[in-house]
Enzyme design. Structure first.
Site, PDB file in Angstrom:
ATOM      1  N   CYS A  76       8.345  33.285   0.334  1.00  0.00           N
ATOM      2  CA  CYS A  76       8.535  32.155  -0.585  1.00  0.00           C
ATOM      3  C   CYS A  76       8.841  32.672  -1.984  1.00  0.00           C
ATOM      4  O   CYS A  76       8.429  33.777  -2.355  1.00  0.00           O
ATOM      5  CB  CYS A  76       7.279  31.288  -0.665  1.00  0.00           C
ATOM      6  SG  CYS A  76       6.804  30.485   0.872  1.00  0.00           S
ATOM      7  N   ASP A  77       9.529  31.831  -2.743  1.00  0.00           N
ATOM      8  CA  ASP A  77       9.717  32.133  -4.155  1.00  0.00           C
ATOM      9  C   ASP A  77       9.791  30.826  -4.930  1.00  0.00           C
ATOM     10  O   ASP A  77      10.506  29.907  -4.533  1.00  0.00           O
ATOM     11  CB  ASP A  77      10.986  32.941  -4.399  1.00  0.00           C
ATOM     12  CG  ASP A  77      11.048  33.443  -5.834  1.00  0.00           C
ATOM     13  OD1 ASP A  77      10.454  34.500  -6.105  1.00  0.00           O
ATOM     14  OD2 ASP A  77      11.648  32.759  -6.670  1.00  0.00           O
ATOM     15  N   SER A  78       9.034  30.763  -6.025  1.00  0.00           N
ATOM     16  CA  SER A  78       8.992  29.548  -6.844  1.00  0.00           C
ATOM     17  C   SER A  78       9.509  29.834  -8.248  1.00  0.00           C
ATOM     18  O   SER A  78       9.194  30.871  -8.833  1.00  0.00           O
ATOM     19  CB  SER A  78       7.556  29.017  -6.944  1.00  0.00           C
ATOM     20  OG  SER A  78       7.047  28.642  -5.693  1.00  0.00           O
ATOM     21  N   GLY A  85      11.641  28.190  -2.717  1.00  0.00           N
ATOM     22  CA  GLY A  85      12.435  28.601  -1.567  1.00  0.00           C
ATOM     23  C   GLY A  85      11.526  29.137  -0.482  1.00  0.00           C
ATOM     24  O   GLY A  85      10.506  29.779  -0.759  1.00  0.00           O
TER      25      GLY A  85
END
Length: 212
Positions: free
Chosen positions: A83-85, A120
């Site tokens: 994940c990436d924020s 994501g």
């Protein structure tokens, strides 16, 4: 008892781990080693914000998958989730501030405004040491940011909490005092969307109940 599908979190985020544990899973943690800044530079300044966080999430998941396959393949089925924020506000994609000066400046600029927290996700299915499928997506949640005073911003920055988190705030920590509300998925703001993750797992033929 080992669940029929192992879950691997490709992140060092304690918030993401906490969300997954509260949802009944016991993930293995394998932290990705990707260079986020280099990936963003390769994508270029005109990349859509949703595509940027999706690319980062996929890079993180892929990095961990490659390490697992090279070093110690897991028996049976396993799902690696990356994940990436990042915060999208005023046309800019904002990640981790890293320094107190940047964190304070960002808070002074964004207080009293709205932004979109983009997370994501990428899920990669492994089956007996081989990649068996991949699914990805992005979840966007609108944030209504409060208007803390300069003294409150300085005190918050001094705690160190906002330095290593996307957008320089948390929803589930001290930063929660300064978020007026959200429109969307709260788990995504914390770092991993449970509804989206469930949907991605479904695309890979995995039910969330197999992770409990």
């Amino acid at each position: 008892m080992t669940p029929p599908v192992r879950l691997v979190l490709a992140s060092a985020s304690p918030a993401r781990l906490s969300v997954l544990r509260a949802a009944g899973t016991s993930p293995l943690v394998s932290v990705s080693q990707v260079d986020e800044d280099a990936i963003l530079a390769d994508l270029g300044p005109d990349v859509a914000h949703e595509d940027a966080v999706a690319a980062l999430a996929r890079a993180k998941a892929t990095d961990v998958v490659q390490r697992i396959l090279a070093e110690e393949p897991l028996p049976g089925r396993a799902v690696v989730i990356g994940c990436d924020s990042m915060l999208s506000i005023d046309g800019e994609l904002v990640g981790k501030p890293h320094t107190p000066e940047i964190a304070a400046a960002r808070w002074r600029a964004m207080r009293g405004r709205e932004g979109r927290l983009l997370t994501g996700h990428c899920a990669i299915l492994l089956d007996d040491g081989a990649v068996a499928g991949e699914a990805g997506g992005t979840r966007a949640t609108t944030l209504r940011i409060g208007a803390p005073s300069d003294a409150e911003i300085d005190a918050y920055v001094a705690t160190g909490e906002p330095l290593q988190v996307a957008g320089a705030f948390t929803l589930d920590g001290l930063g929660g005092w300064f978020v007026e509300g959200i429109d969307g998925d709260p788990s995504s703001v914390i770092g991993i969307s449970l509804p989206l993750t469930r949907a991605l797992l479904g695309q890979l033929g995995v039910s969330v109940t197999e992770l409990w």
